[in-house]
Design an enzyme around this catalytic site. Structure first.
Site, PDB file in Angstrom:
ATOM      1  N   ASP A   1      57.552  77.813  70.852  1.00  0.00           N
ATOM      2  CA  ASP A   1      57.901  78.321  72.279  1.00  0.00           C
ATOM      3  C   ASP A   1      57.068  79.889  72.430  1.00  0.00           C
ATOM      4  O   ASP A   1      57.956  80.631  72.889  1.00  0.00           O
ATOM      5  CB  ASP A   1      59.383  78.574  72.221  1.00  0.00           C
TER       6      ASP A   1
ATOM      7  N   ILE B   1      71.356  93.358  77.275  1.00  0.00           N
ATOM      8  CA  ILE B   1      69.926  93.410  77.800  1.00  0.00           C
ATOM      9  C   ILE B   1      69.435  91.926  77.900  1.00  0.00           C
ATOM     10  O   ILE B   1      68.277  91.835  78.215  1.00  0.00           O
ATOM     11  CB  ILE B   1      69.056  94.230  76.640  1.00  0.00           C
TER      12      ILE B   1
ATOM     13  N   GLY C   1      71.228  84.065  76.623  1.00  0.00           N
ATOM     14  CA  GLY C   1      70.427  82.911  76.033  1.00  0.00           C
ATOM     15  C   GLY C   1      71.669  81.642  75.950  1.00  0.00           C
ATOM     16  O   GLY C   1      72.777  81.894  76.438  1.00  0.00           O
ATOM     17  N   ALA C   2      71.180  80.511  75.350  1.00  0.00           N
ATOM     18  CA  ALA C   2      71.889  79.363  75.442  1.00  0.00           C
ATOM     19  C   ALA C   2      73.157  79.442  74.781  1.00  0.00           C
ATOM     20  O   ALA C   2      74.159  79.015  75.210  1.00  0.00           O
ATOM     21  CB  ALA C   2      71.069  78.094  75.045  1.00  0.00           C
TER      22      ALA C   2
END
Length: 320
Positions: free
Chosen positions: A126, A10, A13-14
């Protein structure tokens, strides 16, 4: 991992990817965040450690819950509660625009989460709609603590990285290269999010850091030492000069909203971070005490208002 059935991917990321899973024994849906350690000699990436540490410390109804950590292959899996949607998805749903009471409810939950986080000495750094997840019952929860940092109030000279926060929600002190900032950077992001809930579009959509700062200054006006004490001492202040701007009227920046709503946004989006409202102050603002009041979670939910993330179909999905 034997207790979970993986249903599909789903997100990414990094340092890995996120899958939806289900506990074979309880039937509970979970999010499985697979983190891959590419070089064991370098250890676990610092942002991964920060996310784990933050989620282990924070325990609030308005912050995503970490359920388990499982070593797996060249890394490990974070087992987290599954939240099917995000505020980003809600903003994109043009068929079901939010009303005033719903916006207040989302803002109230966001501020409760930020208040708890800051009172436990953690800056998120963030905050943005994509990192505000929404549970099946409508509860908004703060997620993605990869850039989170412990904040010590009695250490005013402590240095932090300015390369944080997604550009559109980045406070102006960060854009000017400040290494000495406070939890007020999160409150600037809250102001950007609140304006986006009303405008249905990001307030400061810069394509580069320079353009981002130019948009902020054009919109809010060129700051000076009176409106922003210490401005000239910021590391990048003398690196670029922008044309003078008197700023736009607030009725043009966020049109067609109540005076109390506008006043709250204005008090988040102040150049002087010392004057920005903190989360506790914001929750006591008149905005939350005038009609329409924030609705209940039950009233917020519309048919199909919480839609699961789209997942490709897999006959078999390997975690490794």
């Amino acid at each position: 991992m034997n207790q979970y059935t993986v249903l599909g991917r789903i997100g990414e990321g990094a340092h890995g990817y996120v899958m939806k899973g289900v506990n074979k024994f309880t039937g509970t849906e979970v999010a499985l965040k697979k983190l891959i350690i590419k070089n064991l000699d370098e250890g676990i990436p610092v942002n991964v450690m920060r996310e784990i540490a933050s989620l282990q410390v924070l325990n609030s109804d308005y912050i995503v819950k970490l359920l388990n950590i499982i070593p797996h292959g060249m890394g490990f899996v974070l087992v987290m509660e599954y939240l099917p949607s995000s505020l980003y998805d809600v903003l994109r749903d043009t068929d079901n625009p939010l009303n005033e009471a719903q916006i207040k409810c989302y803002m109230k939950m966001l501020l409760f989460g930020v208040k708890y986080m800051h009172e436990n000495h953690i800056m998120h750094r963030d905050l943005k709609p994509a990192n505000l997840l929404i549970a099946q019952d409508g509860t908004l929860k703060i997620a993605d603590f990869g850039l989170a940092r412990i904040y010590v109030k009695n250490e005013p000279n402590r240095q932090y990285s300015h390369q944080v926060a997604t550009r559109w929600y980045r406070a102006p002190e960060l854009l000017y290269g400040s290494h000495n900032y406070t939890t007020a950077v999160d409150m600037w992001a809250v102001g950007c999010i609140m304006s986006e809930l009303y405008n249905k579009t990001p307030l400061f959509p810069g394509e580069t850091d320079i353009e981002q700062l130019a948009i902020v200054l054009h919109t809010l006006g060129t700051p000076n030492e009176e409106s922003w004490p210490g401005l000239a001492k910021l590391p990048d202040y003398n690196k670029i000069t922008f044309s003078y701007s008197s700023g736009l009227s607030w009725n043009a920046i966020v049109p067609d909203i109540a005076d109390e709503s506008l006043d709250l946004i204005k008090n988040f989006l102040l150049y002087n971070h010392c004057k920005r409202l903190n989360a506790r102050e914001a929750l006591n603002h008149a905005y939350f005490f005038i009609k329409p009041l924030a609705c209940s979670l039950t009233e917020m939910l519309k048919p199909d208002s919480i839609k699961p993330c789209e997942m490709p179909k897999f006959e078999e999905f390997d975690l490794i």
